[in-house]
Design a protein around this motif. Structure first.
Motif, PDB file in Angstrom:
ATOM      1  N   SER A 112      39.932  47.786  26.929  1.00  0.00           N
ATOM      2  CA  SER A 112      40.109  47.299  28.288  1.00  0.00           C
ATOM      3  C   SER A 112      39.985  48.472  29.237  1.00  0.00           C
ATOM      4  O   SER A 112      40.413  49.579  28.940  1.00  0.00           O
ATOM      5  N   LEU A 113      39.419  48.227  30.392  1.00  0.00           N
ATOM      6  CA  LEU A 113      39.152  49.313  31.328  1.00  0.00           C
ATOM      7  C   LEU A 113      40.423  49.874  31.959  1.00  0.00           C
ATOM      8  O   LEU A 113      40.479  51.050  32.321  1.00  0.00           O
ATOM      9  N   THR A 204      31.268  43.548  29.281  1.00  0.00           N
ATOM     10  CA  THR A 204      32.680  43.836  29.046  1.00  0.00           C
ATOM     11  C   THR A 204      33.339  44.383  30.313  1.00  0.00           C
ATOM     12  O   THR A 204      34.102  43.680  30.974  1.00  0.00           O
ATOM     13  N   TYR A 205      33.036  45.617  30.675  1.00  0.00           N
ATOM     14  CA  TYR A 205      33.648  46.200  31.864  1.00  0.00           C
ATOM     15  C   TYR A 205      33.207  45.487  33.139  1.00  0.00           C
ATOM     16  O   TYR A 205      34.018  45.271  34.049  1.00  0.00           O
ATOM     17  N   GLY A 206      31.927  45.123  33.199  1.00  0.00           N
ATOM     18  CA  GLY A 206      31.459  44.345  34.343  1.00  0.00           C
ATOM     19  C   GLY A 206      32.125  42.990  34.425  1.00  0.00           C
ATOM     20  O   GLY A 206      32.459  42.501  35.508  1.00  0.00           O
ATOM     21  N   PHE A 207      32.359  42.386  33.266  1.00  0.00           N
ATOM     22  CA  PHE A 207      33.042  41.093  33.212  1.00  0.00           C
ATOM     23  C   PHE A 207      34.482  41.226  33.702  1.00  0.00           C
ATOM     24  O   PHE A 207      35.002  40.342  34.398  1.00  0.00           O
ATOM     25  N   ILE A 208      35.139  42.318  33.363  1.00  0.00           N
ATOM     26  CA  ILE A 208      36.526  42.536  33.792  1.00  0.00           C
ATOM     27  C   ILE A 208      36.613  42.708  35.305  1.00  0.00           C
ATOM     28  O   ILE A 208      37.497  42.140  35.966  1.00  0.00           O
ATOM     29  N   LEU A 209      35.694  43.463  35.880  1.00  0.00           N
ATOM     30  CA  LEU A 209      35.763  43.787  37.299  1.00  0.00           C
ATOM     31  C   LEU A 209      35.298  42.653  38.198  1.00  0.00           C
ATOM     32  O   LEU A 209      35.759  42.537  39.336  1.00  0.00           O
ATOM     33  N   THR A 210      34.382  41.827  37.721  1.00  0.00           N
ATOM     34  CA  THR A 210      33.821  40.761  38.558  1.00  0.00           C
ATOM     35  C   THR A 210      34.569  39.434  38.431  1.00  0.00           C
ATOM     36  O   THR A 210      34.329  38.528  39.228  1.00  0.00           O
ATOM     37  N   VAL A 211      35.442  39.288  37.459  1.00  0.00           N
ATOM     38  CA  VAL A 211      36.268  38.084  37.281  1.00  0.00           C
ATOM     39  C   VAL A 211      35.387  36.827  37.311  1.00  0.00           C
ATOM     40  O   VAL A 211      35.598  35.916  38.119  1.00  0.00           O
ATOM     41  N   LYS A 212      34.427  36.782  36.417  1.00  0.00           N
ATOM     42  CA  LYS A 212      33.513  35.631  36.385  1.00  0.00           C
ATOM     43  C   LYS A 212      34.119  34.427  35.678  1.00  0.00           C
ATOM     44  O   LYS A 212      33.787  33.291  36.009  1.00  0.00           O
ATOM     45  N   VAL A 270      49.513  47.404  35.877  1.00  0.00           N
ATOM     46  CA  VAL A 270      48.278  46.863  35.307  1.00  0.00           C
ATOM     47  C   VAL A 270      48.502  45.445  34.786  1.00  0.00           C
ATOM     48  O   VAL A 270      47.677  44.547  35.005  1.00  0.00           O
ATOM     49  N   ALA A 271      49.626  45.220  34.095  1.00  0.00           N
ATOM     50  CA  ALA A 271      49.926  43.883  33.581  1.00  0.00           C
ATOM     51  C   ALA A 271      50.087  42.867  34.700  1.00  0.00           C
ATOM     52  O   ALA A 271      49.831  41.675  34.511  1.00  0.00           O
ATOM     53  N   MET A 272      50.450  43.338  35.868  1.00  0.00           N
ATOM     54  CA  MET A 272      50.676  42.454  36.998  1.00  0.00           C
ATOM     55  C   MET A 272      49.397  42.160  37.778  1.00  0.00           C
ATOM     56  O   MET A 272      49.202  41.052  38.284  1.00  0.00           O
TER      57      MET A 272
END
Length: 369
Positions: A112-113, A204-212, A270-272
């Motif tokens: 995870s990023l 992966t990282y792009g998916f995390i940041l863009t919240v698709k 981060v968890a929040m």
């Protein structure tokens, strides 16, 4: 939290684990949004594994976990075992073992990023050592003790605690570079014919940041981006992602003398605020609370926090069932529990930081008096 309550809590945690082991299959935890997210779903991991076995890109399905790439040629059990034992990134840091700490940091960031921000408390921990009173307090202690019968050896020992060790930090950075190159090289070799590193980073990282993926979870971003206009989506993506980064420097400046506690605060934030949180994220930082039992003994709202976590844990599956399966509720029912969960975590972070600062202030008053 007092130390005398630590043993009963450990016993309760072990007993709860046995209950999950015995009756976990009947609870269908693998499909629960509180436990399984697009980043932690074992079903998506299994799907990517079998796609890789069929000489296809593991990211052509719904897989989002980048960990699959380095270990895909071993077995799915290795992936699951690594995911379950990752929470051990913090005990190694406390032990000060630079090679193992670097390996844990690389693997956590690879999964995870968000753990990337832990580089700040890790460097402080390896450089200064475990949590200690502020530097000014140590100087005051030395100067006050010099007027009494304190020996020269004790003075040197007291002041030596706060000297920054660049040797250990450079050793950690060296191993960090070695492990990063190893993971990226192994990933590129395995994914050479099925998409390569570019696809892995994008999915992966792009998916995390863009919240698709707007699947419901215990966070608040899924509901917010489901309601926000597409015209403002990019703006709010920047705001939410930068919100975590903005907190790194001020907290590091104020709590640089307590790197372990700083890591706890970062983990809780981060968890929040992460895009796809799960109950496992909360379990990590709540498990670290035992390290600061003495410092946080006078923390306020502990009764509210304790029963708040219990209430959210009980209401979340109920509201999800009313919305998804029974059809007698709507998304607002489940989002209300997610919003309450975020508020409880906010209170925990604010109160814990405030209690730690008050504790250090009391130490300073005791020394000066």
């Amino acid at each position: 939290m007092a130390i005398r309550y630590y043993s009963p809590m450990v016993a309760a945690a072990v007993g709860f684990r046995f209950v999950l082991v015995l009756f976990g299959g009947d609870l269908h935890l693998a499909s629960r949004p509180e436990v399984s997210t697009p980043l932690t779903s074992l079903r998506r991991l299994a799907e990517g594994y079998w796609l890789k076995q069929a000489s296809m890109s593991p990211y052509s399905g719904t897989l989002r976990a980048p960990l699959l790439a380095p270990v895909a040629d071993f077995s799915l059990d290795v992936c699951i075992l690594t995911l379950q034992n990752l929470g051990a990134s913090m005990l190694i840091f406390i032990a000060g073992l630079a090679p193992l700490a670097a390996f844990g940091y690389v693997m956590a960031t690879h999964l995870s990023l968000y753990p990337a921000i832990l580089i700040v408390p890790v460097i402080l921990l390896l450089g200064y050592g475990p949590d200690a009173p502020p530097t000014k307090l140590l100087h005051l202690k030395s100067s006050s003790a010099s007027k009494s019968d304190m020996s020269e050896y004790d003075k040197r020992t007291t002041l030596k605690v706060q000297r920054f060790s660049w040797t250990t930090v450079l050793h950690f950075i060296f191993w960090l570079f070695i492990w990063s190159c190893y993971v990226l090289l192994l990933s590129s070799i395995i994914l050479k014919k099925v998409g390569g590193l570019n696809e892995m980073f994008e999915k992966t990282y792009g998916f995390i940041l863009t919240v698709k993926d707007l699947s419901p979870n215990i966070g608040v971003l899924w509901y917010f981006f489901a309601e926000v206009f597409d015209f403002f989506r990019s703006f709010f993506l920047i705001v939410f992602n930068m919100n975590i980064i903005f907190m790194v420097l001020p907290l590091a400046i104020r709590l640089k003398h307590r790197p372990c506690f700083l890591a706890f605060v970062y983990t809780a934030i981060v968890a929040m605020l992460k895009s796809y949180p799960s109950a496992g994220d909360s379990a990590l930082y709540l498990g670290l609370l035992g390290l600061f039992a003495n410092e946080l003994a006078e923390m306020q709202f502990t009764f509210f926090l304790f029963f708040g976590y219990i209430g959210v844990s009980l209401l979340s599956p109920v509201m999800h069932n009313l919305w998804i399966w029974r059809g007698t509720g709507n998304a607002n029912f489940y989002f209300a529990t997610s919003l309450a969960y975020t508020c409880i975590q906010t209170v925990l972070v604010v109160e814990s930081v405030s209690s730690m600062i008050k504790h250090d202030r009391k130490l300073r008053l005791l020394v000066t008096s």
